[in-house]
Motif scaffolding. Structure first.
Motif, PDB file in Angstrom:
ATOM      1  N   THR A   1      35.237  33.852  70.140  1.00 26.62           N
ATOM      2  CA  THR A   1      34.841  32.693  70.957  1.00 26.62           C
ATOM      3  C   THR A   1      33.542  32.082  70.455  1.00 26.62           C
ATOM      4  O   THR A   1      33.386  30.850  70.416  1.00 26.62           O
ATOM      5  CB  THR A   1      34.683  33.126  72.431  1.00 26.62           C
TER       6      THR A   1
ATOM      7  N   VAL B   1      34.337  30.030  67.301  1.00 24.91           N
ATOM      8  CA  VAL B   1      35.038  28.782  67.645  1.00 24.91           C
ATOM      9  C   VAL B   1      34.074  27.795  68.288  1.00 24.91           C
ATOM     10  O   VAL B   1      34.079  26.594  67.965  1.00 24.91           O
ATOM     11  CB  VAL B   1      36.227  29.082  68.583  1.00 24.91           C
ATOM     12  N   SER B   2      33.223  28.271  69.184  1.00 31.17           N
ATOM     13  CA  SER B   2      32.238  27.397  69.820  1.00 31.17           C
ATOM     14  C   SER B   2      31.268  26.833  68.791  1.00 31.17           C
ATOM     15  O   SER B   2      30.880  25.655  68.863  1.00 31.17           O
ATOM     16  CB  SER B   2      31.473  28.168  70.898  1.00 31.17           C
TER      17      SER B   2
ATOM     18  N   VAL C   1      31.873  26.291  65.578  1.00 32.15           N
ATOM     19  CA  VAL C   1      32.575  25.274  64.783  1.00 32.15           C
ATOM     20  C   VAL C   1      32.656  23.961  65.554  1.00 32.15           C
ATOM     21  O   VAL C   1      32.385  22.873  65.008  1.00 32.15           O
ATOM     22  CB  VAL C   1      33.984  25.777  64.399  1.00 32.15           C
ATOM     23  N   CYS C   2      33.030  24.035  66.831  1.00 28.19           N
ATOM     24  CA  CYS C   2      33.152  22.810  67.642  1.00 28.19           C
ATOM     25  C   CYS C   2      31.788  22.143  67.831  1.00 28.19           C
ATOM     26  O   CYS C   2      31.671  20.914  67.728  1.00 28.19           O
ATOM     27  CB  CYS C   2      33.773  23.154  68.993  1.00 28.19           C
ATOM     28  N   LEU C   3      30.761  22.944  68.115  1.00 22.59           N
ATOM     29  CA  LEU C   3      29.423  22.391  68.327  1.00 22.59           C
ATOM     30  C   LEU C   3      28.909  21.703  67.069  1.00 22.59           C
ATOM     31  O   LEU C   3      28.392  20.570  67.130  1.00 22.59           O
ATOM     32  CB  LEU C   3      28.474  23.519  68.745  1.00 22.59           C
ATOM     33  N   CYS C   4      29.062  22.356  65.928  1.00 23.50           N
ATOM     34  CA  CYS C   4      28.588  21.763  64.675  1.00 23.50           C
ATOM     35  C   CYS C   4      29.414  20.546  64.283  1.00 23.50           C
ATOM     36  O   CYS C   4      28.884  19.593  63.696  1.00 23.50           O
ATOM     37  CB  CYS C   4      28.625  22.808  63.569  1.00 23.50           C
ATOM     38  N   SER C   5      30.695  20.551  64.600  1.00 23.66           N
ATOM     39  CA  SER C   5      31.534  19.384  64.303  1.00 23.66           C
ATOM     40  C   SER C   5      31.068  18.161  65.079  1.00 23.66           C
ATOM     41  O   SER C   5      31.034  17.042  64.541  1.00 23.66           O
ATOM     42  CB  SER C   5      32.997  19.698  64.631  1.00 23.66           C
ATOM     43  N   ILE C   6      30.702  18.361  66.342  1.00 18.63           N
ATOM     44  CA  ILE C   6      30.193  17.240  67.140  1.00 18.63           C
ATOM     45  C   ILE C   6      28.864  16.754  66.581  1.00 18.63           C
ATOM     46  O   ILE C   6      28.604  15.544  66.478  1.00 18.63           O
ATOM     47  CB  ILE C   6      30.047  17.664  68.615  1.00 18.63           C
TER      48      ILE C   6
ATOM     49  N   LEU D   1      30.183  16.997  75.394  1.00 14.79           N
ATOM     50  CA  LEU D   1      30.769  17.975  74.479  1.00 14.79           C
ATOM     51  C   LEU D   1      29.705  18.904  73.905  1.00 14.79           C
ATOM     52  O   LEU D   1      29.939  20.106  73.751  1.00 14.79           O
ATOM     53  CB  LEU D   1      31.509  17.246  73.349  1.00 14.79           C
TER      54      LEU D   1
ATOM     55  N   PHE E   1      30.060  23.000  74.531  1.00 12.91           N
ATOM     56  CA  PHE E   1      30.161  23.944  73.417  1.00 12.91           C
ATOM     57  C   PHE E   1      28.888  24.780  73.273  1.00 12.91           C
ATOM     58  O   PHE E   1      28.946  25.938  72.843  1.00 12.91           O
ATOM     59  CB  PHE E   1      30.470  23.204  72.124  1.00 12.91           C
TER      60      PHE E   1
END
Length: 653
Positions: free
Chosen positions: A496, A499-500, A502-507, A525, A529
């Protein structure tokens, strides 16, 4: 049609195969290699692996094209991120003194397929590192002779106009790699001696650069008239940071050499810390000097330091810098050629790569076949590929390895310790209280009966709780987590967390530029995240860790590995999409090799097959009472020896 679908039991067994971990030997100090390297040898290997073309070439390239004088900040951030990863490498290198570096660390904690992919990326990382440094070495030597070698090659052989390939074949770079391959084949002592000579010259030249540079420094080169300190802004600083990771990839040569260290438990952590500190300081100070000697936008990316002294009228100083840079790059070549065959050896020894690479020469005690084969491959890459494309590709493989090693630290720290030492006789323990249950009813299967007799006597009487179990202070508030097996919640939390991240850095990277998110959704977002990331860290923290060992342990777990994961993923996402595309192709090729060869020839797979022939096993049945019942389970009716003396005690209700 339905009959052709795989059953759930088959899928479960397949997933277990992919995630099986490596079984370590009882004596991890036993090796076919020659344990001849001291702490000083390892420190100089680390410095030699980090201080090379990154100092003499990459500094000028990033300063001119990506960050400007703020390349100093890029190196500081890259050094900090590398420090977080280096601490993880130091703990693993001390606890698992085996060759293989990040591959081995991932194999003993995360699982087989993840270890193979990391090892597969390490192969590419070292090949690219050696090829890129060889081309930089060639460019510096060519600059001493006013580019006569380049002009001769272009005139008599020709040029190429193909993306990601060099404009002309670099025979000089290929030749130096082949010569270095010959020296590495003579053994670890010869390699270490050569590294000592070149490192001493390189450090002397760096000291000369700093003294002369500060004498010639002109602060106006950072002024607004020249573009300012950070002409490309924060985005340029972070993009430069991702590229600057090329400068620090060399410290893992120390971990890869741990099987040849005399005292790896102490030497590996010390060598990693000292070499990384010295290298980071050198990069920062040289960046300051370089951007103060001449304006950053006038730098020559191919030979920035030597050219800067030439333009200030100190041609003799430029010649010294060029000679020193060649010596420094020789150490990096030796470092890459030293590490790569040992990674290949570790994979081949485990059965995940072709067995021919696991052969060690009886006299030199090095994997000669791997050295020769991959030395030739490096030479071919240096012959045709462009330096900048290689550096970008190198960064992503390094960052991925750092990420998995950091995650492996968390998983390993919250696992039950698998002691290879023979069990000690169980001491008499006071009877535990009636309310201390054994946990949920389950079958625990073991191979050693004597180990389990000790477990029965001491399992509930231990002062410290098992690693991976919820801390006693949090049981009243998180009672629902007590139903899980030790370490299970931690593993889920690590997934988790990643995944968090990856999502945080993508934003952060793509939210405003590529996704064009409104302000409210961008903020929402980020908040969601970030909470997911922090909650994952807290969920890991509320569980028991392994107690302190005699070897080095990274501080502030899980916070330090979590920060390393977050920063590494952010820097990976800052790389270009073409780098990701080429990286994906390389991963697909790796999966073909693994499923076509590695999964079937893995030693762990063979061990699973032979375990079916075990004549007796011992199963511990936990109960809700004070004691545990030990029974002998025999697949075939055979006369048992020693089992009649086993005492089975039932708790009085």
């Amino acid at each position: 049609m339905a009959g052709r679908l795989p059953r759930s039991a088959d899928l479960t067994r397949f997933c277990q195969k992919l995630n099986r971990v490596k079984t370590l030997e009882d004596d991890m100090m036993e090796t076919t290699f020659n344990r001849c390297l001291s702490t000083i040898d390892l420190i100089l290997l680390g410095i030699g692996g980090m201080v090379g073309s990154g100092l003499y070439v990459l500094t000028g390239t990033v300063a001119k094209e990506i960050s400007g004088p703020a390349v100093i900040v890029s190196f500081i951030i890259a050094g900090f991120a590398s420090l977080l990863a280096a601490l993880c490498y130091a703990e693993f290198g001390a606890r698992v003194p085996k060759t293989g570096s990040a591959y081995m660390f991932t194999y003993v904690s995360m699982g087989e397929i993840w270890a193979f992919l990391i090892g597969w990326n390490l192969l590419l990382e070292y090949m690219i590192g050696g090829a890129a440094v060889a081309r930089a070495w060639s460019g510096y030597l060519d600059s001493i002779f006013s580019h006569k070698i380049k002009n001769f090659t272009e005139t008599h052989i020709g040029t190429w106009q193909v993306p990601f390939l060099a404009h002309y074949p670099d025979f000089l770079a290929a030749g130096i790699l082949l010569i270095a391959t010959v020296f590495i084949s003579f053994g670890a002592k010869v390699s270490s001696w050569l590294n000592h000579v070149f490192s001493a010259i390189s450090l002397g030249v760096i000291l000369f650069i700093l003294i002369m540079g500060f004498i010639l420094a002109e602060p106006k080169n950072w002024s607004a008239q020249e573009g300012g300190f950070a002409p490309y802004g924060l985005s340029g600083i972070m993009a430069g940071t991702a590229t600057c990771f090329y400068a620090f990839v060399g410290f893992d040569v120390i971990a890869a050499s741990s099987e040849e260290a005399r005292n790896p438990q102490k030497a590996v952590p010390r060598a990693i810390a000292i070499s990384l500190g010295l290298a980071t300081g050198a990069y920062i100070l040289v960046s300051v000097v370089l951007t103060l000697i001449v304006p950053w936008h006038t730098l020559d990316p191919d030979a920035s330091l030597a050219d800067a002294f030439y333009r200030r009228g100190y041609s003799w100083a430029g010649f010294i810098v060029a000679v020193g840079s060649i010596c420094a790059m020789n150490t990096v070549l030796l470092s890459n050629l030293f590490s790569l065959p040992r990674i290949v050896y570790a994979m081949a020894e485990d059965g995940l790569f072709f067995q021919v690479f696991s052969r060690v020469h009886p006299r030199t005690q090095v994997p000669v076949i791997g050295i020769v084969v991959f030395g030739v491959l490096m030479a071919l890459m240096a012959l045709i590929f462009d330096l900048e494309a290689l550096v970008q590709f190198l960064s992503i493989g390094t960052l991925l390895a750092y990420t998995f090693v950091a995650a492996s630290i968390v998983v390993l720290r919250f696992q039950q310790e698998k002691s290879a030492a023979p069990p000690q006789p169980a001491r008499s323990q006071p009877s535990p209280g009636p309310n201390e249950g054994a946990g949920p009813s389950e079958l625990k299967e073991y191979e050693s009966f004597s180990d389990k007799l000790q477990l029965v006597g001491t399992y509930k009487a231990k002062v410290h709780r098992q690693p991976g179990k919820l801390k006693a202070a949090f049981e009243p508030y998180l009672e629902f987590l007590t139903d899980f097996h030790p370490g299970e919640v931690v593993t889920i939390a690590v997934v988790t967390l990643m995944v968090s991240a990856v999502c945080l850095c993508s934003i952060l990277v793509f939210g405003n530029t590529h996704l064009h998110l409104p302000t409210w959704s961008y903020s929402l977002l980020l908040l969601l995240f970030s909470l997911g990331f922090l909650l994952s860290v807290l969920l890991i923290w509320v569980h028991e860790q392994q107690q302190s060992t005699q070897t080095f342990q990274i501080p502030l777990v899980p916070l330090t590995p979590a920060l390393s994961i977050l920063l590494n993923i952010y820097l990976m996402l800052k790389l270009s999409y073409m780098t990701w595309l080429r990286f994906s192709i390389w991963l697909i090729l790796g999966l073909l090799v693994y499923f076509g060869y590695g999964i079937w020839h893995s030693k762990e797979n063979l061990r699973e097959l032979t375990s079916c022939n075990v004549s007796a096993r011992y199963v511990v049945f936990p109960s809700s009472s004070l004691e545990e019942t030990v029974q002998a389970v025999q697949p075939n009716p055979q006369p048992s020896t020693g089992l009649s003396d086993m005492v089975t005690e039932e708790a009085k209700r």
